[in-house]
Design a protein around this motif. Sequence first.
Motif, PDB file in Angstrom:
ATOM      1  N   ALA A 111       0.403  -1.221   0.314  1.00 16.38           N
ATOM      2  CA  ALA A 111       0.061   0.286   0.011  1.00 16.38           C
ATOM      3  C   ALA A 111       0.625   1.253  -0.381  1.00 16.38           C
ATOM      4  O   ALA A 111       0.195   2.503  -0.436  1.00 16.38           O
ATOM      5  CB  ALA A 111      -0.451   0.267   1.412  1.00 16.38           C
ATOM      6  N   LEU A 112       1.678   0.892   1.045  1.00 15.04           N
ATOM      7  CA  LEU A 112       2.693   2.045   1.205  1.00 15.04           C
ATOM      8  C   LEU A 112       3.447   2.790  -0.958  1.00 15.04           C
ATOM      9  O   LEU A 112       3.568   4.072  -1.185  1.00 15.04           O
ATOM     10  CB  LEU A 112       3.731   1.785   1.769  1.00 15.04           C
ATOM     11  CG  LEU A 112       5.407   3.344   2.338  1.00 15.04           C
ATOM     12  CD1 LEU A 112       4.305   4.297   2.476  1.00 15.04           C
ATOM     13  CD2 LEU A 112       5.958   2.412   2.693  1.00 15.04           C
ATOM     14  N   LEU A 113       3.820   1.497  -1.493  1.00 15.11           N
ATOM     15  CA  LEU A 113       4.466   1.547  -2.525  1.00 15.11           C
ATOM     16  C   LEU A 113       3.741   2.110  -3.163  1.00 15.11           C
ATOM     17  O   LEU A 113       3.815   2.793  -4.493  1.00 15.11           O
ATOM     18  CB  LEU A 113       4.817   0.337  -3.390  1.00 15.11           C
ATOM     19  CG  LEU A 113       5.657   0.252  -3.964  1.00 15.11           C
ATOM     20  CD1 LEU A 113       6.842   0.906  -4.056  1.00 15.11           C
ATOM     21  CD2 LEU A 113       5.775  -1.171  -4.618  1.00 15.11           C
ATOM     22  N   ALA A 114       2.046   1.491  -3.296  1.00 24.04           N
ATOM     23  CA  ALA A 114       0.905   2.391  -4.113  1.00 24.04           C
ATOM     24  C   ALA A 114       1.085   4.022  -3.900  1.00 24.04           C
ATOM     25  O   ALA A 114       0.571   4.750  -5.056  1.00 24.04           O
ATOM     26  CB  ALA A 114       0.075   2.161  -3.907  1.00 24.04           C
ATOM     27  N   VAL A 115       0.987   4.266  -2.453  1.00 25.11           N
ATOM     28  CA  VAL A 115       1.523   5.449  -2.122  1.00 25.11           C
ATOM     29  C   VAL A 115       2.328   6.235  -3.556  1.00 25.11           C
ATOM     30  O   VAL A 115       2.018   7.391  -3.771  1.00 25.11           O
ATOM     31  CB  VAL A 115       1.681   6.131  -0.573  1.00 25.11           C
ATOM     32  CG1 VAL A 115       1.460   7.320  -0.655  1.00 25.11           C
ATOM     33  CG2 VAL A 115       0.193   5.885  -0.185  1.00 25.11           C
ATOM     34  N   TYR A 116       3.695   5.745  -3.277  1.00 18.52           N
ATOM     35  CA  TYR A 116       4.344   6.715  -3.984  1.00 18.52           C
ATOM     36  C   TYR A 116       4.570   6.442  -5.702  1.00 18.52           C
ATOM     37  O   TYR A 116       4.400   7.742  -6.065  1.00 18.52           O
ATOM     38  CB  TYR A 116       6.247   6.168  -3.964  1.00 18.52           C
ATOM     39  CG  TYR A 116       6.387   5.610  -2.272  1.00 18.52           C
ATOM     40  CD1 TYR A 116       5.628   6.573  -1.380  1.00 18.52           C
ATOM     41  CD2 TYR A 116       7.606   5.238  -1.999  1.00 18.52           C
ATOM     42  CE1 TYR A 116       6.434   6.422  -0.575  1.00 18.52           C
ATOM     43  CE2 TYR A 116       8.293   4.993  -0.839  1.00 18.52           C
ATOM     44  CZ  TYR A 116       7.349   5.836  -0.056  1.00 18.52           C
ATOM     45  OH  TYR A 116       7.913   5.526   1.861  1.00 18.52           O
ATOM     46  N   GLY A 117       3.617   5.688  -6.087  1.00 20.60           N
ATOM     47  CA  GLY A 117       2.582   5.288  -7.098  1.00 20.60           C
ATOM     48  C   GLY A 117       2.043   6.130  -7.934  1.00 20.60           C
ATOM     49  O   GLY A 117       2.337   7.257  -9.032  1.00 20.60           O
TER      50      GLY A 117
END
Length: 420
Positions: free
Chosen positions: A314-320
């Motif tokens: 989910a955090l990686l999706a935030v960055y994306g």
Amino acid sequence: MYVADSRGTPAPAVPPESPAAAPGTRPGRRAALAPTVLALGTVSLITDVSSEMVTAVLPLYLVAGLGLSPLGFGLLDGLYNGVSALVRLAGGHLGDRFGRHKLLAGLGYGLSALCKPLLLLAHTLPAIGAVLAVDRTGKGLRTAPRDALISLSAAPGERGRAFGVHRAMDTAGALIGPILAFLVLRGAAEGYDAVFTVSACVAALGVLVLVLFVPGRRTVPIPAAEPVSLRAALGLLRRRDLRRIGLCALLLGLCTVSDAFVFLLLQRATGLADRWFALLPLGTAAAFFLLALPLGRLADRIGRRRVFLGGHLALLAVYGLLLTGGGHPALPYAVLLLHGGFYAATDGVLMAAAADAVPEEHRGGGLALVQTGQALARFAASLGFGAAWTVWGARPALLVAAALLTAVVVGCVRLRPANS
């Protein structure tokens, strides 16, 4: 975190799976939460109202009000989030040694409460840095003893739920804090000073609730023949499961862009007016509040490994989304929902997993070891991201963070249970 699969076989870089149900509890029914968990949740709720009032306005106050550069803000933000690592070990060890987790937690809450009025007098980088350092010292003292109290009050199979309830109550304060800061900023002539004053009053109330309602008896009997020594506490690093937990917390912490930078990046991406900035943490807190208990229960049921790794996805999706979302109207809602989901899936789950790897007599010190590694890593991440933003710009800095997080998460997913 990261210590066993569903069959009970040790596995590197994954949270332990769901423990068995609490003794005496019939299948399908859950034991009532201990009063200590609810009392500590109330203390955290009140304290987070105070802390998040300051946190909500601090980035804007420092960058827009005092004119700090991103590198200067990165230094202060890293100090705010990382200096507590210097005293977490002391707080956890002393709580274990004397069996007085409440006393250590109370000292930490009290120290942080005393710092809030000092922000009224601090208007330079060194002064603000000193106040934040003392405030984070208080946080460092209280965190491990508080989490030790929670873990010792819950059955092993209910720890995810207990930490989920505590984090949900804690986050309820994080919901109220930014709203209160927003209202104070709109209604007071000296907005920032008024925010700091109200924050100090609320923090004092939290200390009072702790003193009156959290049990103060010894939490763990200490054998006279085998006192809890500093050498024994440091010897916890010889425990294989705890080493894996600490290493994973550290590596993933190095890839975690701090909340303040996420909110500043989101403001830039959306063109949000300064007066609305204090409400951004509210979105993260709302998602955290709604998801903390369900994800804590899910971690108890399907395994902490899956939930923990899902949180970092989910955090990686935030960055994306921050890199590709542009000015899409749904961007703020998606980013804040995923950001809150990240915390709900990792914060309490990490502590519930670490508690399984540490004996009761060293519970505070063991949790402090994991928290310290994570805090130091996030301190380094904040400094590194602030420096990268200053030198390269915001987008390249976030691209590097996303690449590092991807590599660490993929490495964790590919790890297989070790042969016992």
